[in-house]
Design a protein around this motif. Structure first.
Motif, PDB file in Angstrom:
ATOM      1  N   PRO A 404      14.527 -63.129 -38.216  1.00  0.00           N
ATOM      2  CA  PRO A 404      15.342 -62.440 -37.200  1.00  0.00           C
ATOM      3  C   PRO A 404      15.430 -60.935 -37.442  1.00  0.00           C
ATOM      4  CG  PRO A 404      16.757 -63.654 -38.709  1.00  0.00           C
ATOM      5  CD  PRO A 404      15.345 -64.048 -39.026  1.00  0.00           C
ATOM      6  N   ASP A 405      15.030 -60.470 -38.634  1.00  0.00           N
ATOM      7  CA  ASP A 405      15.009 -59.033 -38.932  1.00  0.00           C
ATOM      8  C   ASP A 405      13.838 -58.322 -38.271  1.00  0.00           C
ATOM      9  OD1 ASP A 405      13.024 -60.196 -40.433  1.00  0.00           O
ATOM     10  OD2 ASP A 405      13.534 -59.157 -42.307  1.00  0.00           O
ATOM     11  N   ALA A 443      -2.928 -56.397 -41.697  1.00  0.00           N
ATOM     12  CA  ALA A 443      -1.549 -56.890 -41.738  1.00  0.00           C
ATOM     13  C   ALA A 443      -0.712 -56.090 -42.734  1.00  0.00           C
ATOM     14  CB  ALA A 443      -1.542 -58.375 -42.100  1.00  0.00           C
ATOM     15  N   LEU A 444      -1.307 -55.768 -43.877  1.00  0.00           N
ATOM     16  CA  LEU A 444      -0.562 -55.017 -44.890  1.00  0.00           C
ATOM     17  C   LEU A 444      -0.292 -53.583 -44.447  1.00  0.00           C
ATOM     18  CD1 LEU A 444      -2.464 -56.296 -48.064  1.00  0.00           C
ATOM     19  CD2 LEU A 444      -0.084 -56.798 -47.447  1.00  0.00           C
ATOM     20  N   ALA A 445      -1.086 -53.076 -43.522  1.00  0.00           N
ATOM     21  CA  ALA A 445      -0.971 -51.675 -43.117  1.00  0.00           C
ATOM     22  C   ALA A 445      -0.098 -51.470 -41.887  1.00  0.00           C
ATOM     23  CB  ALA A 445      -2.371 -51.106 -42.856  1.00  0.00           C
ATOM     24  N   LEU A 446       0.374 -52.534 -41.224  1.00  0.00           N
ATOM     25  CA  LEU A 446       1.163 -52.368 -40.004  1.00  0.00           C
ATOM     26  C   LEU A 446       2.465 -51.643 -40.297  1.00  0.00           C
ATOM     27  CD1 LEU A 446       0.826 -55.746 -38.049  1.00  0.00           C
ATOM     28  CD2 LEU A 446      -0.287 -53.579 -37.569  1.00  0.00           C
ATOM     29  N   THR A 447       2.807 -50.725 -39.422  1.00  0.00           N
ATOM     30  CA  THR A 447       4.062 -49.984 -39.559  1.00  0.00           C
ATOM     31  C   THR A 447       5.235 -50.880 -39.189  1.00  0.00           C
ATOM     32  OG1 THR A 447       4.052 -49.195 -37.280  1.00  0.00           O
ATOM     33  CG2 THR A 447       2.856 -47.857 -38.920  1.00  0.00           C
ATOM     34  N   ASP A 448       6.450 -50.424 -39.520  1.00  0.00           N
ATOM     35  CA  ASP A 448       7.649 -51.172 -39.159  1.00  0.00           C
ATOM     36  C   ASP A 448       7.736 -51.355 -37.648  1.00  0.00           C
ATOM     37  OD1 ASP A 448       8.253 -51.249 -41.808  1.00  0.00           O
ATOM     38  OD2 ASP A 448       9.893 -49.777 -41.731  1.00  0.00           O
ATOM     39  N   GLU A 449       7.392 -50.315 -36.885  1.00  0.00           N
ATOM     40  CA  GLU A 449       7.460 -50.393 -35.427  1.00  0.00           C
ATOM     41  C   GLU A 449       6.463 -51.426 -34.897  1.00  0.00           C
ATOM     42  OE1 GLU A 449       7.186 -47.643 -37.179  1.00  0.00           O
ATOM     43  OE2 GLU A 449       9.159 -46.711 -36.851  1.00  0.00           O
ATOM     44  N   GLU A 450       5.259 -51.447 -35.456  1.00  0.00           N
ATOM     45  CA  GLU A 450       4.250 -52.424 -35.021  1.00  0.00           C
ATOM     46  C   GLU A 450       4.666 -53.842 -35.400  1.00  0.00           C
ATOM     47  OE1 GLU A 450       0.105 -49.860 -35.254  1.00  0.00           O
ATOM     48  OE2 GLU A 450       1.028 -50.546 -37.117  1.00  0.00           O
ATOM     49  N   GLN A 451       5.229 -54.007 -36.583  1.00  0.00           N
ATOM     50  CA  GLN A 451       5.726 -55.326 -36.983  1.00  0.00           C
ATOM     51  C   GLN A 451       6.816 -55.804 -36.026  1.00  0.00           C
ATOM     52  OE1 GLN A 451       6.806 -55.780 -41.136  1.00  0.00           O
ATOM     53  NE2 GLN A 451       5.304 -54.233 -41.760  1.00  0.00           N
ATOM     54  N   GLU A 452       7.749 -54.902 -35.704  1.00  0.00           N
ATOM     55  CA  GLU A 452       8.865 -55.277 -34.840  1.00  0.00           C
ATOM     56  C   GLU A 452       8.370 -55.681 -33.453  1.00  0.00           C
ATOM     57  OE1 GLU A 452      12.843 -53.243 -32.867  1.00  0.00           O
ATOM     58  OE2 GLU A 452      12.060 -52.485 -34.772  1.00  0.00           O
ATOM     59  N   GLU A 453       7.435 -54.940 -32.910  1.00  0.00           N
ATOM     60  CA  GLU A 453       6.926 -55.247 -31.573  1.00  0.00           C
ATOM     61  C   GLU A 453       6.256 -56.632 -31.555  1.00  0.00           C
ATOM     62  OE1 GLU A 453       3.716 -53.488 -28.273  1.00  0.00           O
ATOM     63  OE2 GLU A 453       4.046 -52.441 -30.178  1.00  0.00           O
TER      64      GLU A 453
END
Length: 762
Positions: A404-405, A443-453
């Motif tokens: 959920p984070d 996957a290891l390089a995704l930014t926080d914004e990309e992960q959240e989206e």
């Protein structure tokens, strides 16, 4: 389901359950407590996880399955409000049915032959036996008009077996693993029996649209049945009506709300942080969670990870991999070999790249409970799901529900069923090691914004389409599929082998004997005469025949023999006087009637042969003779209005194979009554039955009640017509609609003698 001490089912004879789940395993495993009590704890596995919450929402639910240990099964019991009905499997059946046919034949074939399937005919025999035991346990547990939901590849014959006993219920089947292309499926021996078993259901569900289409293609090509969209027209045996079966996609899910709620617990949050501390607080934690199975792509994943470490793309001091490999099918050779290979690869990677106090791969060959697993998901920055072939893969959905984070990245194989829904994951072809390595690095390089989206999209899919929605969709579609037939199959009154208590049988005979006008009728083979291999060598019990003659001379008593034998054959062996009515060919032939019986009641016109029926009978006879020639020992008997395939003297497996061939032929004959019996299949061009015959005889003799003794499947058409004053006596074992049971022909003699005695006294 939390652990709980079991309680026996209070009243096994109570009305059945509205929903009965049938699966290879019960949802619980037993554990003996120090005081000797039995504690049942939730079993691991995707099916249990998926169905556990569904069963909690049902008012009257039951689960039929194996308890997990060989030998005698425990009695039905209740745990956490669910009625559980264990099925017995002995050690040999576990080896042949489960480890053999299910997991060394079907599993690899259905998973695109990643490992070569093994075919053994004795495994098939055990598969049939085990499936029948599951079906016989499940059928009587459902309420009138209830629903039986059968699960997975171990039980593909069960739907048809249940339908043979319970035409009143709706039957669903869900296949949790892939269904192979018709080219692969065609390699399977007994493939048509598998298809016909599945088509006993009203609704057959699959994880992916491609699986449903593969099944439809197999039915169309191998069985030749008509397919219109998702609907299959399944012909009945002979003149039995056509049924419609629907094949549809229902992607399974998880109890996503419950999983997500766990992440809010402070204890689990602390446990997740502690896990990272235990690993040395690395920058990234990469997680793989799988059953130790060759379909999961564990070796491919480890190979890619080892190469990433070897070429310096990943620093083991900053990024740690955890591989959870839950033990699975450890008695199966392919799984033993896989474990050895995985442990060898892990050892090599750690030997080459681990530092003191920190392993490059933390390998966990054990099971984790749901709370521990959720903590692992919360701690993981990347989860690798690299299945080479998977029906769904609930790990992918559990990871999403645990975040959920809105952090974390899911790397997902395009060959897992979850790939159809979780499109925002990083998709990968695990067979391509270079592509797999690139996907891990991405996957290891995704930014926080990309992960959240990406995670926001994934969670929307998982949270909106949970396991309750999956079950609701399936059961709602099942409710509108097919049309339960409440007529042809009588309710089972007696099951198994329990003999009617002598005092109860005598009391019923006494009441029946006092009835003013009675009809006493009996089958011949297996009742008055022991069944023998040579039909011409049959030897009826002379005392039984003499007693029937005596009864036929008593006032108010009509006596009849109703047999599958041709009338002339029956007459030559029984040698009864004219006071006993002989009925042959399951009611198609009726001998001379006593003068006091109303002959006009018998509609002889309906039983007459015509040139068209003669021609049809000749064609059937030739086809049955062709089957007989292919299976030494099989014989064809010709009757005035029927042809009968006898398989009792077949050699080896010929009896079963000839019967299957005959039943396949039967579905092409819409104008013929086909009656399978004990090692016989009869094809009659005249529509009649023993049940119809006894009703006609009862009217012709103006009987107030009738008694019938029978041992065969064909006698169930009589037992299914029992009224309150009538008596049905099953001779021998097996489920039956009869009201009483005796052991064999010796007991039949005693029943007839006692009946004559009571009638003389009345």
């Amino acid at each position: 389901m939390p652990s709980s001490v079991s309680h026996p089912v209070d009243d096994p004879a109570r009305p059945g359950h509205d929903l009965v789940v049938v699966a290879n395993r019960l949802p619980v495993d037993s554990r003996t407590l120090p005081d000797g009590a039995t504690e049942w704890v939730t079993s691991p596995g995707g099916l249990v996880t998926a169905m556990e919450s569904v069963m909690r929402t049902v008012d009257s639910g039951a689960w039929v399955g194996w308890a997990g240990t060989p030998g005698q099964q425990p009695a039905p019991f209740e745990a956490d409000g669910m009625s559980l009905y264990p099925v017995r499997l002995d050690q040999e059946e576990i080896e042949r049915y489960y480890e053999g046919y299910s997991n060394a034949t079907l599993w690899p074939l259905y998973h695109d032959v990643i490992v070569a399937p093994v075919f053994h005919r004795t495994w098939w025999d055990s598969y049939v036996t085990a499936n029948r035991r599951f079906a016989r346990t499940a059928a009587p547990t459902a309420s009138e008009g209830g629903t039986i939901w059968v699960h997975d590849y171990q039980l593909q014959l069960v739907p048809r077996m249940i339908r043979e006993d319970r035409a009143d219920v709706r039957i669903g089947f869900f296949n949790h693993i892939p269904f192979p292309s018709v080219e692969l499926f065609s390699q399977l021996p007994k493939r048509n029996q598998i298809l016909r078993g599945l088509l006993g259901a009203d609704l057959v569900g699959f994880q992916r649209e491609s699986d449903a289409q593969n099944f439809l293609a197999a039915v169309r090509k191998l069985l030749g049945y008509h397919v219109d969209g998702q609907t299959i027209s399944v012909p009945g045996l002979g003149a039995a009506p056509v049924r419609e079966v629907v094949a549809q996609t229902f992607p399974i899910s998880i109890d996503s709300t419950a999983v997500s709620a766990l992440t809010e617990e402070p204890e689990l949050r602390e446990r997740a942080m502690q896990l990272r501390r235990d690993l040395g607080n690395p920058q990234h934690v990469v997680l793989g969670v799988d059953r130790l199975d060759y379909t999961k792509g564990i070796r491919h994943r480890l190979k890619a990870w080892g190469e990433l470490l070897g070429d310096g793309s990943i620093d083991p001091r900053e990024t740690v991999m955890i591989q959870v490999a839950t033990p699975s099918r450890e008695r199966v050779e392919a799984y033993q070999q896989l474990r050895d290979e995985v442990e060898l690869i892990v050892g090599r990677i750690n030997g080459d790249h681990s530092s003191i106090g920190r392993a490059a791969v933390s390998y966990q060959h054990r099971s984790f409970d749901r709370r521990d697993m959720t903590a692992l998901f919360m701690a993981a920055d990347v989860v690798l799901v690299t299945a080479l072939r998977d029906g769904m893969n609930l790990v992918a959905k559990e990871y999403v529900a645990s975040r959920p984070d809105l952090r974390g990245v899911l790397v997902l194989s395009e060959f897992a069923g979850a790939a159809d829904e979780l499109r925002a994951a990083v998709m990968v072809n695990p067979h391509d090691i270079d592509e797999l390595k690139a996907a891990i690095l991405r996957a290891l390089a995704l930014t926080d914004e990309e992960q959240e989206e990406a995670m926001r999209s994934l969670r929307h899919q998982v949270m909106e389409n949970d396991v309750q929605a999956w079950a609701h969709d399936f059961l709602q579609r099942l409710e509108h599929s097919g049309a339960p037939d409440r007529g042809p199959k009588p309710t089972v009154r007696l099951s198994g082998e329990d003999i009617t208590a002598p005092e109860d049988l005598d009391a019923s005979l006494r009441t029946f004997a006092r009835t003013p006008r009675i009809l006493i009728a009996t089958d011949f083979d297996g009742v008055l005469a022991p069944i023998v291999a040579d039909r011409d060598a049959v030897a009826p019990d002379p005392t039984a025949l003499a007693t029937l003659r005596e009864l036929s001379e008593m006032p108010g008593v009509a006596v009849a023999l109703i047999s599958g034998r041709a009338l002339g054959d029956l007459d030559s062996h029984a040698r009864m006087p004219s006071s006993v009515v002989l009925v042959g060919s399951h009611g198609a032939e009726v001998g001379a009637l006593p003068p006091w019986m109303q002959a006009e009641v018998l509609d002889s016109a309906a039983l007459s042969m015509t040139p068209e029926k003669d021609e049809l009978l000749a064609s059937i006879t030739e086809n049955l003779r062709r089957i007989a020639r292919a299976h030494p020992g099989v014989e064809v008997e010709l009757k005035p209005s029927a042809a009968v395939l006898h398989t009792r003297n077949a050699r080896g497996r010929g009896s079963h194979n000839a019967t299957e061939s005959a039943l396949e032929y039967a579905v092409t004959l819409p104008e013929v009554t086909v009656t399978p019996g004990k090692e016989v299949v009869e094809f009659s061009v005249v529509h009649t039955s023993k049940g119809a015959a006894i009703e006609t005889l009862a009217r012709a003799s103006a009987a107030d009640a009738w008694l019938y003794l029978g041992d065969d499947v064909t006698d169930e058409t009589v037992f299914g017509r029992l009224e309150q004053a009538d008596m049905g006596i099953k001779v021998g074992d097996g489920d039956t609609a009869a009201s009483h049971r005796v052991a064999g022909t010796d007991e039949v003699v005693a029943v007839l003698a006692r009946l004559a005695e009571l009638r003389r006294e009345s």
